[in-house]
Design a protein around this motif. Structure first.
Motif, short mmCIF file in Angstrom:
data_model
loop_
_atom_site.label_atom_id
_atom_site.label_comp_id
_atom_site.label_asym_id
_atom_site.label_seq_id
_atom_site.Cartn_x
_atom_site.Cartn_y
_atom_site.Cartn_z
N LEU A 18 0.96 -1.20 0.08
CA LEU A 18 0.11 -0.06 0.12
C LEU A 18 1.02 1.15 -0.10
O LEU A 18 0.66 2.13 -1.01
N PHE A 62 -9.09 -2.51 4.94
CA PHE A 62 -8.34 -2.62 3.52
C PHE A 62 -8.10 -4.10 3.20
O PHE A 62 -8.47 -4.48 2.10
N ASN A 66 -9.70 -6.22 0.10
CA ASN A 66 -8.76 -6.41 -0.93
C ASN A 66 -7.75 -7.67 -0.68
O ASN A 66 -6.60 -7.36 -0.47
N ILE A 81 -7.33 1.19 -4.07
CA ILE A 81 -7.13 2.52 -3.09
C ILE A 81 -7.99 3.58 -3.16
O ILE A 81 -8.53 4.05 -2.27
N PHE A 84 -11.37 2.06 -1.74
CA PHE A 84 -11.40 2.50 -0.17
C PHE A 84 -11.22 3.77 0.10
O PHE A 84 -12.14 4.17 1.28
N GLU A 85 -10.59 4.77 -0.22
CA GLU A 85 -10.87 6.07 -0.03
C GLU A 85 -12.18 6.94 -0.15
O GLU A 85 -12.54 7.44 0.88
N PHE A 92 -9.34 5.74 5.41
CA PHE A 92 -8.16 5.76 4.38
C PHE A 92 -7.40 7.13 5.22
O PHE A 92 -6.00 6.95 4.91
#
Length: 148
Positions: A18, A62, A66, A81, A84-85, A92
């Motif tokens: 990440l 997360f 994922n 990403i 998720f944000e 996030f």
């Protein structure tokens, strides 16, 4: 150290992958994940009340959303990403904030951006001696306040 730390369930490998996407390499400075910052991020998050639970929850969420993040290609990782944000902005933000804190504490980053990290005083930015004449006009003014 194993992929999971002893005090959390955060997988350092997922965090490192990440970090590689959040803070990529630039010139001679490796990406944040390649800099080995995951362990320090996990350690620091465990010591900071404002991050402790939310960071662990964020990374757990997360990773569960994922499960193939590490083996996904960069485009898929970026999409994960962004999703998720968008879906969990507070979670996030906790990941991003503590990642930036640790990244910008690192001496390699200081060197790259040309920051000494020293405090400005007493050895840093020297100040000119105080010039009392700066206050001269103010001293000539009549008081505009009431004495109590």
């Amino acid at each position: 150290m194993s992929a999971n730390t002893t005090n959390t369930n955060i997988d350092q490998n997922v965090l490192a992958a990440l970090l590689d996407r959040l803070i990529p390499a630039i010139d001679d400075l490796p990406s944040a994940g390649q800099m080995g910052l995951a362990e320090e991020i996990i350690r620091l998050s465990g010591q900071q009340d404002r991050f402790s639970k939310i960071f662990t929850n964020a990374m757990g969420s997360f990773a569960s959303i994922n499960p193939n993040f590490i083996t996904s290609d960069g485009t898929e990782q970026d999409a994960a990403i962004r999703a998720f944000e968008s879906n969990s902005p507070e979670l996030f933000d906790s990941i991003l904030t503590i990642s930036y804190i640790v990244y910008y504490k690192d001496e390699r980053v200081h060197k790259r951006i040309g920051w000494s990290g020293n405090t400005p005083q007493p050895d840093g930015n020297e100040m000119e001696p105080w010039d009392e004449s700066i206050l001269e006009n103010m001293r000539k003014r009549e008081p505009f306040w009431r004495q109590v």
